[in-house]
Design an enzyme around this catalytic site. Structure first.
Site, PDB file in Angstrom:
ATOM      1  N   ASP A   1       0.866  -0.968  -0.094  1.00 31.35           N
ATOM      2  CA  ASP A   1      -0.095  -0.145   0.064  1.00 31.35           C
ATOM      3  C   ASP A   1       0.980   1.344  -0.065  1.00 31.35           C
ATOM      4  O   ASP A   1       2.005   1.226   0.168  1.00 31.35           O
ATOM      5  CB  ASP A   1      -0.948  -0.008   1.270  1.00 31.35           C
ATOM      6  CG  ASP A   1      -0.265  -0.671   2.450  1.00 31.35           C
ATOM      7  OD1 ASP A   1       0.848  -0.529   2.444  1.00 31.35           O
ATOM      8  OD2 ASP A   1      -1.112  -0.786   3.369  1.00 31.35           O
TER       9      ASP A   1
ATOM     10  N   ASN B   1      -7.435  -2.718  14.556  1.00 33.60           N
ATOM     11  CA  ASN B   1      -8.732  -3.113  14.274  1.00 33.60           C
ATOM     12  C   ASN B   1      -9.200  -4.335  13.184  1.00 33.60           C
ATOM     13  O   ASN B   1      -9.930  -4.543  12.817  1.00 33.60           O
ATOM     14  CB  ASN B   1      -9.563  -1.757  13.694  1.00 33.60           C
ATOM     15  CG  ASN B   1      -8.881  -1.577  12.146  1.00 33.60           C
ATOM     16  OD1 ASN B   1      -7.824  -2.103  12.008  1.00 33.60           O
ATOM     17  ND2 ASN B   1      -9.375  -0.460  11.683  1.00 33.60           N
TER      18      ASN B   1
HETATM   19  C1  F6R Z   1       1.506  -1.525   6.031  1.00 29.59           C
HETATM   20  C2  F6R Z   1       0.224  -1.931   6.263  1.00 29.59           C
HETATM   21  C3  F6R Z   1      -0.583  -1.859   7.706  1.00 29.59           C
HETATM   22  C4  F6R Z   1       0.335  -2.540   8.674  1.00 29.59           C
HETATM   23  C5  F6R Z   1      -0.390  -2.372  10.165  1.00 29.59           C
HETATM   24  C6  F6R Z   1       0.309  -2.656  11.303  1.00 29.59           C
HETATM   25  O1  F6R Z   1       2.139  -1.523   4.862  1.00 29.59           O
HETATM   26  O2  F6R Z   1      -0.374  -2.477   5.193  1.00 29.59           O
HETATM   27  O3  F6R Z   1      -1.727  -2.527   7.289  1.00 29.59           O
HETATM   28  O4  F6R Z   1       0.830  -3.605   8.484  1.00 29.59           O
HETATM   29  O5  F6R Z   1      -1.257  -1.117  10.129  1.00 29.59           O
HETATM   30  O6  F6R Z   1       0.974  -1.450  11.433  1.00 29.59           O
HETATM   31  P1  F6R Z   1       2.317  -1.484  12.588  1.00 29.59           P
HETATM   32  O7  F6R Z   1       3.346  -2.417  12.109  1.00 29.59           O
HETATM   33  O8  F6R Z   1       3.066  -0.117  12.411  1.00 29.59           O
HETATM   34  O9  F6R Z   1       1.675  -1.916  13.794  1.00 29.59           O
END
Ligand code: F6R
Length: 240
Positions: free
Chosen positions: A67, A135
């Protein structure tokens, strides 16, 4: 789903690296699906260290990222393109033209999504690395996203904006929308490696592993994948 619980973040990252290295060694031309965020940084550090110490080559490896924020150019300090260069690509021998991510500055969002979907159709991920949102989101697929979704633009939820604001100077600076692979694009991977650490992920991890398979918890779709490995620390595994 295979579940591996580790003592802490470092052990989680080391285990994830073992699996990643297995994929890269088995196929030096492998397609790696990659994620940003705090969770995979330890995995990426292990990849960089191993590349330096043992010479594992990424010269023919290709990557697809999950993303990208809409409206941030690739050289913006908070863009995911920048994150990937800083945390991984610049320290490996990977060829930049073999790395792929949505163009956050695309003027025509629909054709950018079509371009990325066509690319993914021809590039099945040998492994897809994922983090998980508090979430239950994976990539930017927020609760309610159809399991059949492909690359699209999403309006981020308040909870995701709040979670991600720690990396920005001000919460107002967090973009309100993003390009994301859809759940179908993620599910096409041969293998899925989802990582989670910290107590704030415990509810999401419960939904991922033991909850009902429902679009209300996007990560629950992974229960339907035939080669999905969750590696999480004890705090994130607290409800399992
Ligand atoms: C990142 C992504 C998000 C993260 C998720 C967890 O490319 O697609 O879905 O994997 O928000 O984020 P962190 O690792 O910062 O807790």
């Amino acid at each position: 789903m295979k579940v591996i619980v580790t003592k802490n973040y470092d052990e989680m990252s080391a285990k994830a690296f073992e699996i990643m290295l297995g994929v890269v060694k088995a196929n030096p031309r492998a397609v790696l699906g990659l994620a940003t965020g705090s969770t995979p940084i330890g995995l990426y550090r292990n990849m960089v260290r191993d590349h330096k110490e043992n010479g594992t080559s990424y010269r023919e490896i290709r990557t697809v990222n999950l993303d990208e924020y809409a409206g941030l150019p690739a050289d913006h300090a908070q863009s995911y393109a920048h994150f990937m260069r800083e945390n991984l690509f610049d320290m490996l021998d990977i060829r930049k033209e073999n790395t792929n991510i949505e163009n956050g500055m695309a003027s025509d969002a629909a054709s950018e999504c079509a371009r990325y979907n066509a690319l993914l159709d021809g590039m099945q991920q040998d492994v897809q690395v994922l983090g998980i949102g508090s979430n239950g989101h994976i990539a930017f697929n927020e609760p309610g996203t159809p399991f059949g979704s492909v690359t699209h633009v999403v309006e981020l939820t308040e909870s995701t904006i709040r979670d991600n604001s720690r990396l920005f100077d001000r919460i107002e600076d967090v973009p309100r929308s993003a390009f994301t692979m859809g759940l179908k694009n993620i599910m096409q991977a041969k293998k899925i490696l989802i990582l989670a650490n910290g107590a704030n992920k415990a509810d999401a991890v419960y939904g991922l592993v033991k909850g009902e398979v429902t679009e209300k918890v996007p990560a629950s779709v992974l229960q339907l994948h035939n080669d999905c490995v969750l590696i999480c620390d004890e705090a994130a595994a607290a409800r399992l």
